[in-house]
Scaffold this motif. Structure first.
Motif, PDB file in Angstrom:
ATOM      1  N   GLU A 142       0.854  -1.172   0.000  1.00 53.68           N
ATOM      2  CA  GLU A 142       0.000   0.000   0.000  1.00 53.68           C
ATOM      3  C   GLU A 142       0.894   1.227   0.000  1.00 53.68           C
ATOM      4  O   GLU A 142       2.058   1.172   0.407  1.00 53.68           O
ATOM      5  CB  GLU A 142      -0.954   0.023   1.199  1.00 53.68           C
ATOM      6  N   TRP A 143       0.348   2.343  -0.442  1.00 54.19           N
ATOM      7  CA  TRP A 143       1.158   3.558  -0.591  1.00 54.19           C
ATOM      8  C   TRP A 143       1.601   4.115   0.752  1.00 54.19           C
ATOM      9  O   TRP A 143       2.637   4.777   0.833  1.00 54.19           O
ATOM     10  CB  TRP A 143       0.377   4.616  -1.368  1.00 54.19           C
ATOM     11  N   ALA A 144       0.841   3.864   1.809  1.00 51.41           N
ATOM     12  CA  ALA A 144       1.257   4.338   3.125  1.00 51.41           C
ATOM     13  C   ALA A 144       2.566   3.680   3.546  1.00 51.41           C
ATOM     14  O   ALA A 144       3.466   4.341   4.097  1.00 51.41           O
ATOM     15  CB  ALA A 144       0.161   4.049   4.156  1.00 51.41           C
ATOM     16  N   SER A 145       2.709   2.386   3.263  1.00 49.73           N
ATOM     17  CA  SER A 145       3.957   1.695   3.582  1.00 49.73           C
ATOM     18  C   SER A 145       5.109   2.213   2.726  1.00 49.73           C
ATOM     19  O   SER A 145       6.242   2.353   3.204  1.00 49.73           O
ATOM     20  CB  SER A 145       3.783   0.186   3.368  1.00 49.73           C
ATOM     21  N   VAL A 146       4.843   2.514   1.461  1.00 42.89           N
ATOM     22  CA  VAL A 146       5.891   3.054   0.585  1.00 42.89           C
ATOM     23  C   VAL A 146       6.348   4.427   1.071  1.00 42.89           C
ATOM     24  O   VAL A 146       7.553   4.729   1.071  1.00 42.89           O
ATOM     25  CB  VAL A 146       5.368   3.129  -0.864  1.00 42.89           C
ATOM     26  N   MET A 147       5.434   5.256   1.500  1.00 41.86           N
ATOM     27  CA  MET A 147       5.814   6.580   1.999  1.00 41.86           C
ATOM     28  C   MET A 147       6.627   6.477   3.285  1.00 41.86           C
ATOM     29  O   MET A 147       7.582   7.239   3.498  1.00 41.86           O
ATOM     30  CB  MET A 147       4.549   7.413   2.242  1.00 41.86           C
ATOM     31  N   ARG A 148       6.296   5.520   4.140  1.00 42.31           N
ATOM     32  CA  ARG A 148       7.104   5.317   5.345  1.00 42.31           C
ATOM     33  C   ARG A 148       8.498   4.825   4.986  1.00 42.31           C
ATOM     34  O   ARG A 148       9.495   5.203   5.632  1.00 42.31           O
ATOM     35  CB  ARG A 148       6.405   4.324   6.275  1.00 42.31           C
ATOM     36  N   CYS A 149       8.595   3.985   3.958  1.00 46.69           N
ATOM     37  CA  CYS A 149       9.901   3.509   3.509  1.00 46.69           C
ATOM     38  C   CYS A 149      10.749   4.676   2.995  1.00 46.69           C
ATOM     39  O   CYS A 149      11.958   4.746   3.272  1.00 46.69           O
ATOM     40  CB  CYS A 149       9.708   2.454   2.428  1.00 46.69           C
ATOM     41  N   ILE A 150      10.139   5.591   2.255  1.00 52.45           N
ATOM     42  CA  ILE A 150      10.870   6.770   1.779  1.00 52.45           C
ATOM     43  C   ILE A 150      11.354   7.612   2.944  1.00 52.45           C
ATOM     44  O   ILE A 150      12.492   8.112   2.956  1.00 52.45           O
ATOM     45  CB  ILE A 150       9.978   7.594   0.830  1.00 52.45           C
ATOM     46  N   ALA A 151      10.501   7.785   3.951  1.00 50.38           N
ATOM     47  CA  ALA A 151      10.884   8.583   5.118  1.00 50.38           C
ATOM     48  C   ALA A 151      12.053   7.946   5.862  1.00 50.38           C
ATOM     49  O   ALA A 151      12.983   8.650   6.297  1.00 50.38           O
ATOM     50  CB  ALA A 151       9.678   8.746   6.049  1.00 50.38           C
ATOM     51  N   VAL A 152      12.039   6.625   6.000  1.00 50.58           N
ATOM     52  CA  VAL A 152      13.148   5.948   6.672  1.00 50.58           C
ATOM     53  C   VAL A 152      14.435   6.082   5.865  1.00 50.58           C
ATOM     54  O   VAL A 152      15.520   6.298   6.422  1.00 50.58           O
ATOM     55  CB  VAL A 152      12.798   4.463   6.919  1.00 50.58           C
ATOM     56  N   PHE A 153      14.347   5.978   4.543  1.00 49.80           N
ATOM     57  CA  PHE A 153      15.533   6.133   3.703  1.00 49.80           C
ATOM     58  C   PHE A 153      16.121   7.537   3.815  1.00 49.80           C
ATOM     59  O   PHE A 153      17.347   7.710   3.916  1.00 49.80           O
ATOM     60  CB  PHE A 153      15.182   5.822   2.253  1.00 49.80           C
ATOM     61  N   LEU A 182      15.431  -1.617   7.297  1.00 51.06           N
ATOM     62  CA  LEU A 182      14.513  -1.082   6.290  1.00 51.06           C
ATOM     63  C   LEU A 182      14.041  -2.191   5.357  1.00 51.06           C
ATOM     64  O   LEU A 182      12.854  -2.282   5.025  1.00 51.06           O
ATOM     65  CB  LEU A 182      15.212   0.030   5.507  1.00 51.06           C
ATOM     66  N   TRP A 183      14.982  -3.049   4.913  1.00 55.38           N
ATOM     67  CA  TRP A 183      14.586  -4.154   4.038  1.00 55.38           C
ATOM     68  C   TRP A 183      13.648  -5.120   4.762  1.00 55.38           C
ATOM     69  O   TRP A 183      12.659  -5.583   4.174  1.00 55.38           O
ATOM     70  CB  TRP A 183      15.838  -4.899   3.569  1.00 55.38           C
ATOM     71  N   TRP A 184      13.940  -5.445   6.007  1.00 52.44           N
ATOM     72  CA  TRP A 184      13.106  -6.385   6.754  1.00 52.44           C
ATOM     73  C   TRP A 184      11.721  -5.807   7.041  1.00 52.44           C
ATOM     74  O   TRP A 184      10.723  -6.534   7.077  1.00 52.44           O
ATOM     75  CB  TRP A 184      13.796  -6.757   8.057  1.00 52.44           C
ATOM     76  N   THR A 185      11.635  -4.513   7.231  1.00 49.38           N
ATOM     77  CA  THR A 185      10.360  -3.889   7.582  1.00 49.38           C
ATOM     78  C   THR A 185       9.466  -3.696   6.366  1.00 49.38           C
ATOM     79  O   THR A 185       8.248  -3.888   6.458  1.00 49.38           O
ATOM     80  CB  THR A 185      10.612  -2.523   8.259  1.00 49.38           C
ATOM     81  N   PHE A 186      10.038  -3.358   5.211  1.00 49.90           N
ATOM     82  CA  PHE A 186       9.218  -2.975   4.063  1.00 49.90           C
ATOM     83  C   PHE A 186       9.361  -3.900   2.852  1.00 49.90           C
ATOM     84  O   PHE A 186       8.697  -3.672   1.844  1.00 49.90           O
ATOM     85  CB  PHE A 186       9.575  -1.546   3.627  1.00 49.90           C
ATOM     86  N   PHE A 234      23.339   3.128  -0.799  1.00 49.18           N
ATOM     87  CA  PHE A 234      22.903   2.574  -2.083  1.00 49.18           C
ATOM     88  C   PHE A 234      21.956   1.393  -1.886  1.00 49.18           C
ATOM     89  O   PHE A 234      20.981   1.243  -2.637  1.00 49.18           O
ATOM     90  CB  PHE A 234      24.121   2.140  -2.897  1.00 49.18           C
ATOM     91  N   PHE A 235      22.217   0.567  -0.901  1.00 46.08           N
ATOM     92  CA  PHE A 235      21.347  -0.583  -0.642  1.00 46.08           C
ATOM     93  C   PHE A 235      19.953  -0.135  -0.226  1.00 46.08           C
ATOM     94  O   PHE A 235      18.943  -0.597  -0.783  1.00 46.08           O
ATOM     95  CB  PHE A 235      21.964  -1.465   0.438  1.00 46.08           C
ATOM     96  N   SER A 236      19.865   0.753   0.747  1.00 45.07           N
ATOM     97  CA  SER A 236      18.555   1.223   1.208  1.00 45.07           C
ATOM     98  C   SER A 236      17.841   2.019   0.120  1.00 45.07           C
ATOM     99  O   SER A 236      16.609   1.944  -0.006  1.00 45.07           O
ATOM    100  CB  SER A 236      18.716   2.073   2.469  1.00 45.07           C
ATOM    101  N   GLY A 237      18.601   2.762  -0.701  1.00 49.05           N
ATOM    102  CA  GLY A 237      17.973   3.485  -1.805  1.00 49.05           C
ATOM    103  C   GLY A 237      17.407   2.547  -2.857  1.00 49.05           C
ATOM    104  O   GLY A 237      16.323   2.796  -3.403  1.00 49.05           O
ATOM    105  N   GLY A 238      18.134   1.447  -3.146  1.00 49.67           N
ATOM    106  CA  GLY A 238      17.610   0.472  -4.096  1.00 49.67           C
ATOM    107  C   GLY A 238      16.337  -0.191  -3.601  1.00 49.67           C
ATOM    108  O   GLY A 238      15.387  -0.381  -4.372  1.00 49.67           O
ATOM    109  N   VAL A 239      16.277  -0.539  -2.322  1.00 49.34           N
ATOM    110  CA  VAL A 239      15.063  -1.144  -1.762  1.00 49.34           C
ATOM    111  C   VAL A 239      13.901  -0.151  -1.810  1.00 49.34           C
ATOM    112  O   VAL A 239      12.759  -0.525  -2.142  1.00 49.34           O
ATOM    113  CB  VAL A 239      15.328  -1.612  -0.322  1.00 49.34           C
ATOM    114  N   THR A 240      14.178   1.117  -1.509  1.00 49.89           N
ATOM    115  CA  THR A 240      13.116   2.130  -1.512  1.00 49.89           C
ATOM    116  C   THR A 240      12.560   2.348  -2.912  1.00 49.89           C
ATOM    117  O   THR A 240      11.337   2.336  -3.125  1.00 49.89           O
ATOM    118  CB  THR A 240      13.658   3.456  -0.954  1.00 49.89           C
TER     119      THR A 240
END
Length: 268
Positions: A142-153, A182-186, A234-240
């Motif tokens: 869902e987009w809410a999870s994607v936005m939280r992933c961006i905030a964490v990155f 970040l990868w484990w959460t999202f 780079f790793f967290s940016g690729g996952v995001t």
């Protein structure tokens, strides 16, 4: 009358060779009494509808959807690169030559288009790999999870410039733990982990090459010519970016399903 009676029976016994010789009332009664699935005219509309949906509208909509996703991912990469690069420059983590710092957000001209192109490639690659592996990613879609992933990155990148540790090794280990978190959460997918590690390796290799050739430099490098925590970014940016690409790829599906269901209801 005997001749007409014999003529009707002779036509009916010869099969369906001359159905027009029967009266119209008998034909209508026979058609009404037959089961709905026994007629030969039923499969034709279904095949026509399937061919129209699969060959007529599908390729054009697929190409249009691909272009739209590419533009969204490119725009996201450009904006994110400008913001995060500005943060690194203000903290004197990244140093560019003076002749290239006269552009927007005090960044080199080639940084936004390169980061935008990389974001488009990575964002399109993630759902493509998922489809080839046959493992559709459905974790927190869902987009809410994607936005939280961006905030964490953004927070991880902010921590790389703001946090002060005794040495770069402690900072690198902290950012590595945050990136894996970040990868484990999202994400939690094997394809996401593998692509993230591959992206981190390739991006670090390209960065080493650019710094070696004097395109720009990092202050206090401890991993050859760069900072040791850069692969974590780079790793967290690729996952995001991969999660954004997956979400964009999944967004048109409910619309197609709704249109197909409406078409079926209208046909029935």
């Amino acid at each position: 009358m005997p001749r007409l009676h014999d003529h009707v029976w002779s036509c009916s016994s010869s099969g369906a060779a001359r159905p027009y010789s029967l009266p119209r009332g008998m034909i209508a009664a026979a058609a009404a009494g037959c089961p709905q699935g026994s007629g030969a005219s039923e499969p034709a509309p279904r095949s026509q509808r399937a061919g129209t949906a699969g060959c007529g509208a599908r390729p054009g909509s697929w190409h249009q959807d691909l272009v739209q996703r590419s533009l969204v991912l490119f725009s996201f990469g450009v904006v994110l690169a400008l913001v995060l690069n500005l943060l690194q420059i203000q903290r004197n983590v990244t140093l560019f030559p003076d002749e290239v710092i006269a552009t927007i957000f005090s960044s080199a001209w080639w940084v936004p288009p390169c980061c935008g192109t990389a974001a488009a490639v990575v964002g399109l690659l993630y759902p493509c790999i998922d489809s080839h592996l046959g493992e559709p990613h459905k974790f927190k879609r869902e987009w809410a999870s994607v936005m939280r992933c961006i905030a964490v990155f953004v927070g991880i990148n902010h921590a790389s410039a703001k946090l002060d540790f005794a040495n770069n090794v402690q900072l690198s280990l902290t950012l590595a733990a945050l990136s894996l978190g970040l990868w484990w959460t999202f994400d939690r997918s094997r394809s996401g982990l593998g692509l993230g590690i591959t992206i981190a390796f390739l991006a670090t290799l390209i960065t080493q090459f650019l710094v070696y050739n004097g395109v720009y430099q990092y202050t206090s490098p401890d991993f050859l010519y760069i900072r040791s925590w850069l692969p974590c970014i780079f790793f967290s940016g690729g996952v995001t970016v991969g999660n954004i690409g997956r979400q964009l790829a999944m967004a048109p599906e409910p619309k197609h399903k709704e249109e197909s269901s409406r078409g079926l209801w209208s046909m029935t």
